[in-house]
Design a protein around this motif. Structure first.
Motif, PDB file in Angstrom:
ATOM      1  N   GLN A 261      -5.019   4.700   4.150  1.00  0.00           N
ATOM      2  CA  GLN A 261      -4.732   5.931   3.425  1.00  0.00           C
ATOM      3  C   GLN A 261      -5.417   7.106   4.129  1.00  0.00           C
ATOM      4  N   ASN A 270       0.028   4.834   6.772  1.00  0.00           N
ATOM      5  CA  ASN A 270      -0.497   4.951   5.412  1.00  0.00           C
ATOM      6  C   ASN A 270       0.340   4.113   4.445  1.00  0.00           C
ATOM      7  N   GLY A 271      -0.345   3.313   3.629  1.00  0.00           N
ATOM      8  CA  GLY A 271       0.348   2.460   2.662  1.00  0.00           C
ATOM      9  C   GLY A 271       0.807   1.126   3.210  1.00  0.00           C
ATOM     10  N   ASN A 304     -10.721   5.340   5.492  1.00  0.00           N
ATOM     11  CA  ASN A 304      -9.258   5.273   5.488  1.00  0.00           C
ATOM     12  C   ASN A 304      -8.723   3.900   5.081  1.00  0.00           C
TER      13      ASN A 304
END
Length: 315
Positions: A261, A270-271, A304
């Motif tokens: 993220q 991301n994800g 992250n």
């Protein structure tokens, strides 16, 4: 008697990584072969012994998988001998599926890919064995192989693949063996271990992460966990206490499912679901491997990364 020997073989595969039962499984496998061979001899060249010959071929096939898990050249040679005997029987009774399964397994054992796999992590070998047992309709044997494969996956930090595999085979074990069977208890225990999202605190003790709070800045953990959590459910820790700690003070253990993220340069990641494989203390970055194997492994900063507590359905 045959059923009891079958149970020993399945238990040997499932527990070989921890309990050293492989030798017992091979012994049981040879006893099972001898049992069915005796049944075939008593009905020589009879149309009524086709079922017995099929059972004998299947027994040889299962014994070959156990020999494959014996990480030695001798084990490989014995596995090929068993496969060839199984193949000959399947040909004699016209079992095309059995013939194809044994031909594929022999080809795999003799291939360069098998030699390159080695039997240290045993992943590709166990995957091949599991596929063969599925094709042969050997659900009981597949449960034992799936358990062994899941253990090896955990040891090599393939947490996502292990959890998905166990989630599939726990219901199968309950149906085939029953809910109170030792094999079912064993595979359930491995799944419990797999679902425990373990983290290490700054003092080095391991805890079970339960959930995030405060928008992800805080994490609720429970523990510390016992050092024998690999054979006992981690959720049943006597005297375990819940704590809320800063997310920045946690170190996510290898094999834990995570998502990225807040990435800027690699925003497309991301994800995306991934496993933690290692942590660089100097750079404070996790090396992660994505479930989508088309994506290359990357090194990601601690801030992250977020633990995935419940795996989403596979795409």
């Amino acid at each position: 008697m045959a059923a009891a020997l079958q149970v020993k073989m399945e238990a040997a595969k499932a527990n070989m990584g921890i309990h050293g039962q492989l030798a017992q499984g091979i012994e049981a496998g040879n006893e099972l072969v001898a049992l069915f061979k005796d049944m075939v001899v008593k009905l020589p060249n009879s149309k009524f012994n086709q079922k017995e010959r099929d059972l004998l071929a299947n027994a040889y096939g299962q014994l070959s998988t156990l020999y494959l898990l014996d990480s030695s050249n001798e084990g490989k040679k014995k596995a090929i001998v068993c496969c060839e005997k199984s193949l000959d029987i399947y040909k004699s009774i016209g079992n095309r599926e059995g013939v194809k399964t044994m031909e594929d397994l022999i080809k795999y054992i003799k291939s360069n890919s098998f030699a390159q796999d080695g039997l240290g992590d045993q992943l590709n070998t166990l995957r091949q064995i599991l596929n063969d047992e599925i094709k042969m309709g050997n659900s009981g044997g597949a449960v034992g192989t799936a358990t062994a494969l899941a253990r090896s996956l955990l040891l090599t930090d393939h947490g996502i693949e292990s959890e998905r595999l166990l989630t599939k085979y726990v219901p199968i074990s309950r149906r085939v063996h029953g809910e109170d069977h030792s094999q079912t208890k064993e595979i359930e225990l491995v799944l419990t271990k797999c679902k425990a999202r373990l983290v290490a605190l700054e003092n080095g003790e391991e805890f079970q992460a339960l959930r995030y709070e405060g928008g992800g800045d805080k994490c609720v953990v429970k523990g510390p966990v016992r050092k024998d959590y690999h054979i006992r459910p981690v959720v049943e820790v006597e005297g375990a206490t819940e704590y809320t700690v800063d997310n920045s003070s946690l170190l996510i253990t290898n094999g834990t499912p995570i998502v990225c993220q807040g990435l800027q340069k690699g925003a497309h990641l991301n994800g995306k679901l991934a496993d933690v494989r290692s942590f660089d203390k100097d750079k404070e970055r996790y090396t992660i491997y994505f479930e989508d194997t088309k994506l290359k492994p990357v090194a990601v900063k601690k801030e992250n990364v977020r633990i995935v507590f419940d795996l989403p359905d596979a795409e």
